[in-house]
Design an enzyme around this catalytic site. Structure first.
Site, PDB file in Angstrom:
ATOM      1  N   HIS A  29      -0.342   9.239 -11.040  1.00 16.08           N
ATOM      2  CA  HIS A  29       0.818  10.068 -10.694  1.00 16.08           C
ATOM      3  C   HIS A  29       0.898  11.287 -11.603  1.00 16.08           C
ATOM      4  CE1 HIS A  29       3.610   6.871  -8.702  1.00 16.08           C
ATOM      5  NE2 HIS A  29       2.369   6.726  -8.311  1.00 16.08           N
TER       6      HIS A  29
ATOM      7  N   ARG B 242      -2.035  11.841  -7.363  1.00 20.48           N
ATOM      8  CA  ARG B 242      -0.827  12.126  -6.593  1.00 20.48           C
ATOM      9  C   ARG B 242      -0.103  13.300  -7.232  1.00 20.48           C
ATOM     10  NH1 ARG B 242       4.708   8.531  -5.643  1.00 20.48           N
ATOM     11  NH2 ARG B 242       5.322   9.562  -7.565  1.00 20.48           N
TER      12      ARG B 242
ATOM     13  N   ASP C 145       3.747  12.048  -1.957  1.00 18.30           N
ATOM     14  CA  ASP C 145       4.731  11.074  -1.467  1.00 18.30           C
ATOM     15  C   ASP C 145       5.983  11.815  -1.007  1.00 18.30           C
ATOM     16  OD1 ASP C 145       6.388   8.907  -1.015  1.00 18.30           O
ATOM     17  OD2 ASP C 145       5.855   7.880  -2.885  1.00 18.30           O
TER      18      ASP C 145
ATOM     19  N   GLU D   2       2.398  10.393   2.158  1.00 13.12           N
ATOM     20  CA  GLU D   2       3.003   9.054   2.142  1.00 13.12           C
ATOM     21  C   GLU D   2       4.477   9.100   2.547  1.00 13.12           C
ATOM     22  OE1 GLU D   2       2.759   7.349  -1.766  1.00 13.12           O
ATOM     23  OE2 GLU D   2       4.262   5.832  -1.316  1.00 13.12           O
TER      24      GLU D   2
ATOM     25  N   ASP E 167       6.873  -0.811 -11.407  1.00 16.36           N
ATOM     26  CA  ASP E 167       7.767  -1.926 -11.074  1.00 16.36           C
ATOM     27  C   ASP E 167       7.037  -3.090 -10.403  1.00 16.36           C
ATOM     28  OD1 ASP E 167       8.338   0.640  -9.338  1.00 16.36           O
ATOM     29  OD2 ASP E 167       8.693  -0.996  -7.935  1.00 16.36           O
TER      30      ASP E 167
ATOM     31  N   TRP F  99      16.574   8.076  -0.609  1.00 14.42           N
ATOM     32  CA  TRP F  99      16.020   8.408  -1.926  1.00 14.42           C
ATOM     33  C   TRP F  99      14.525   8.331  -1.934  1.00 14.42           C
ATOM     34  CZ3 TRP F  99      13.284   5.232  -5.428  1.00 14.42           C
ATOM     35  CH2 TRP F  99      12.907   5.921  -6.608  1.00 14.42           C
TER      36      TRP F  99
ATOM     37  N   ASN G  10      12.603  -3.935  -7.911  1.00 16.25           N
ATOM     38  CA  ASN G  10      13.206  -2.924  -8.792  1.00 16.25           C
ATOM     39  C   ASN G  10      14.687  -2.676  -8.469  1.00 16.25           C
ATOM     40  OD1 ASN G  10      12.998  -1.136 -10.910  1.00 16.25           O
ATOM     41  ND2 ASN G  10      11.840   0.424  -9.785  1.00 16.25           N
TER      42      ASN G  10
ATOM     43  N   GLU H 225      -2.937   2.490  -5.842  1.00 15.88           N
ATOM     44  CA  GLU H 225      -2.041   3.223  -6.756  1.00 15.88           C
ATOM     45  C   GLU H 225      -2.072   2.531  -8.119  1.00 15.88           C
ATOM     46  OE1 GLU H 225       2.112   2.956  -5.681  1.00 15.88           O
ATOM     47  OE2 GLU H 225       2.554   4.895  -6.595  1.00 15.88           O
TER      48      GLU H 225
ATOM     49  N   GLU I 176       5.537   0.970   1.540  1.00 17.16           N
ATOM     50  CA  GLU I 176       5.857   0.315   0.265  1.00 17.16           C
ATOM     51  C   GLU I 176       7.165  -0.465   0.329  1.00 17.16           C
ATOM     52  OE1 GLU I 176       5.875   3.804  -2.249  1.00 17.16           O
ATOM     53  OE2 GLU I 176       8.037   3.694  -2.479  1.00 17.16           O
TER      54      GLU I 176
ATOM     55  N   HIS J  19       0.548  -0.577  -2.913  1.00 14.21           N
ATOM     56  CA  HIS J  19       1.574  -0.033  -3.815  1.00 14.21           C
ATOM     57  C   HIS J  19       1.356  -0.576  -5.234  1.00 14.21           C
ATOM     58  CE1 HIS J  19       6.167   0.491  -4.587  1.00 14.21           C
ATOM     59  NE2 HIS J  19       5.558   1.652  -4.698  1.00 14.21           N
TER      60      HIS J  19
ATOM     61  N   HIS K 104       8.546  10.265   0.203  1.00 10.94           N
ATOM     62  CA  HIS K 104       9.629   9.333  -0.159  1.00 10.94           C
ATOM     63  C   HIS K 104      10.753   9.293   0.877  1.00 10.94           C
ATOM     64  CE1 HIS K 104      11.220   6.716  -3.446  1.00 10.94           C
ATOM     65  NE2 HIS K 104       9.921   6.591  -3.625  1.00 10.94           N
TER      66      HIS K 104
ATOM     67  N   TYR L  36      12.738  13.182  -7.106  1.00  8.38           N
ATOM     68  CA  TYR L  36      11.881  12.004  -7.133  1.00  8.38           C
ATOM     69  C   TYR L  36      10.465  12.368  -7.592  1.00  8.38           C
ATOM     70  CZ  TYR L  36       8.455   8.659  -5.886  1.00  8.38           C
ATOM     71  OH  TYR L  36       7.379   7.821  -5.985  1.00  8.38           O
TER      72      TYR L  36
ATOM     73  N   ARG M 210       0.648   0.644   2.926  1.00 11.76           N
ATOM     74  CA  ARG M 210       1.089   0.806   1.549  1.00 11.76           C
ATOM     75  C   ARG M 210       1.791  -0.424   0.961  1.00 11.76           C
ATOM     76  NH1 ARG M 210       0.397   2.914  -2.251  1.00 11.76           N
ATOM     77  NH2 ARG M 210       2.294   3.973  -2.889  1.00 11.76           N
TER      78      ARG M 210
HETATM   79  O1  EZ4 Z   1       9.545   4.941  -5.845  1.00 13.77           O
HETATM   80  O2  EZ4 Z   1       8.169   1.819  -6.836  1.00 13.77           O
HETATM   81  O3  EZ4 Z   1       4.501   5.460  -4.269  1.00 13.77           O
HETATM   82  N1  EZ4 Z   1       5.197   5.052  -5.131  1.00 13.77           N
HETATM   83  C1  EZ4 Z   1       6.532   5.060  -5.113  1.00 13.77           C
HETATM   84  C2  EZ4 Z   1       7.233   4.409  -6.265  1.00 13.77           C
HETATM   85  C3  EZ4 Z   1       8.618   3.891  -5.849  1.00 13.77           C
HETATM   86  C4  EZ4 Z   1       9.083   2.851  -6.830  1.00 13.77           C
HETATM   87  C5  EZ4 Z   1      10.459   2.307  -6.471  1.00 13.77           C
HETATM   88  O4  EZ4 Z   1      10.765   1.202  -7.262  1.00 13.77           O
HETATM   89  O5  EZ4 Z   1       7.108   5.583  -4.197  1.00 13.77           O
HETATM   90  O6  EZ4 Z   1       7.358   5.324  -7.319  1.00 13.77           O
HETATM   91 CO    CO Z   2       5.754   5.819  -2.552  1.00 17.53          CO
END
Ligand code: EZ4
Ligand code: CO
Length: 408
Positions: free
Chosen positions: A122, A147, A216, A242, A322, A408, A37, A345, A268, A318, A218, A159, A289
């Site tokens: 999600h 999630r 998540d 996560e 994407d 991010w 991605n 997921e 991931e 994961h 992130h 996010y 993941r």
């Molecule tokens: O942000 O795949 O757990 N899932 C994630 C995804 C990632 C994207 C990034 O390309 O964290 O949403």
């Molecule tokens: Co994630």
């Protein structure tokens, strides 16, 4: 059975996908997902400019040898671009082998260990009302694990929260934006840490104690912040927390683990077993993941899961949008076959994507199944794909409120 053609296919039916197509001299075709991605063309070039010529004339049956030839032969190992390219070759060759055998891939991986793979979706909303609507919509779609991502007071875009949560529109979150430059999001960890436990309390009060809930982080917290959040979320019995820290520093998870019994999932953005070495051998995590697409394909993923199984660590592959339907299908064959499956997921792809990629996998009663089509069970419509040319798209960049770039 020799490889006599290699094509790198790029399409963008709503979002970008890179697919490797390998054709043998007797006309068997295999597909592998090579989508990274926001950096798609780097993998396409790696495959087109440096891998395709090496594949021509090789025995398509020699998957392990070809994998080692490309991994060790490049000298420059690991990294997301290299490992996505290798994954595409590996999955395409497994697709071919399973088609020739006349069996769905999971049969070659040991056969079915379960009826289906529990999927999580999600749900998201900026506020509690929108979040509850999104959770209800996911339950109506049949999801049996959810999630939960939410807005944070004082932050405009965060996010994991879908741009629109109006009923009737797609709830699924797609972070990449089609534009020449990345968008920017905001972050404040203290506000997040204050807000999130109350959100989970509200969700548990509304939806009860049974529903498996995931979250998540992130990669945004320090180890001590992650430890604090894990502890604060314990009353809400998460399935997992996560990516609580960035985790390039695997030792960081020791501190998190000492302080909380909230299960931890990570990986991931990892791309080899070495990214997990400390995490697995010291039992610092509960779920792996990795994506098939970003960790070198089915061959190394099977080894990674077998390694994790010795430490009672399970899979949580994961599966965002994407990961193309080819990458998702490959994951599902592993999910069905391995003993230590945890959860999968599953974000739904757009209707346009599912016209380009014809899949045989199913989602019923909260469980995914790869189907019984020989191979991995995905066909690719090249004529339709060509109508959706590549468009530049980037993942967002994250900044703290004072402007500092953050994870991010
Ligand atoms: O942000 O795949 O757990 N899932 C994630 C995804 C990632 C994207 C990034 O390309 O964290 O949403
Ligand atoms: Co994630």
């Amino acid at each position: 059975m020799k490889i006599n053609q290699v094509d790198v296919l790029i399409t963008s039916p709503g979002r970008n996908f890179v697919t490797l197509k390998i054709t043998t001299d007797d006309g068997v075709v295999g597909y592998g997902d090579a989508t990274l991605n926001g950096r798609e063309l780097a993998v396409a070039s790696y495959l087109r400019d440096h891998v395709s010529a090496l594949l021509i004339g090789r025995d398509a049956h020699r998957i392990e040898d070809t994998w080692q030839y490309l991994y060790r032969g490049a000298y420059w190992r690991r990294g997301p671009v290299t490992m996505a390219a290798l994954a595409a070759v590996d999955v395409a060759l497994w697709d071919i082998k399973a088609k020739v055998a006349g069996l769905p891939l999971y049969q070659l991986l040991g056969g079915a260990s379960r009826r289906g793979a529990l999927a999580y979706g999600h749900a998201s909303g900026f506020d509690t009302e929108a979040l509850f609507d999104s959770i209800r919509a996911h339950l109506e779609l049949g999801y049996r694990a959810i999630r939960v991502q939410t807005g944070v007071p004082g932050l405009e875009s965060v996010y994991g929260v879908a741009a629109s949560t109006k009923i009737g529109e797609r709830y699924d979150y797609e972070p990449a934006r089609r534009a020449a430059l990345p968008t920017e999001e905001q972050w404040d960890t203290r506000s997040y840490l204050r807000h999130l436990p109350a959100v989970f309390e509200a969700v548990r009060n509304e939806f009860g104690p049974d529903l498996p809930l995931l979250h998540d982080g992130h990669h945004r917290m320090t180890p001590i912040q992650a430890a604090k959040l894990g502890k604060a979320l314990e009353p809400y019995d998460l399935f997992w927390l996560e990516d609580c820290t960035p985790a390039e520093n695997q030792e960081a998870l020791r501190l998190v683990r000492q302080h909380t019994t909230t299960p931890l999932a990570i990986g991931e953005i990892f791309n080899t077993v070495f990214d997990y070495q400390t995490l697995i051998t010291e039992q610092l995590i509960d779920y792996v993941r990795s994506a098939v697409t970003h960790t070198g394909g089915v061959s190394p993923m099977k080894k990674l899961f077998d390694f994790a199984a010795q430490y009672q660590i399970k899979s949580g592959v994961h599966g965002p949008t994407d990961i193309s339907p080819v990458g998702m299908a490959a994951a599902l064959h592993l999910d069905i076959a391995i003993h230590n499956f945890g959860i999968q997921e599953y974000m739904r792809q757009s209707p346009e994507t599912l016209e380009v990629f014809r899949t045989s996998y199913t989602f019923e009663d909260g469980l995914l199944h790869p189907g019984e089509t020989p191979g991995i069970g995905v066909e690719y419509d090249e004529d339709l794909a060509a109508k959706f040319p590549y468009e530049p798209a980037y993942l967002p960049v994250n900044r703290l409120l004072d402007g500092t770039v953050h994870d991010w």
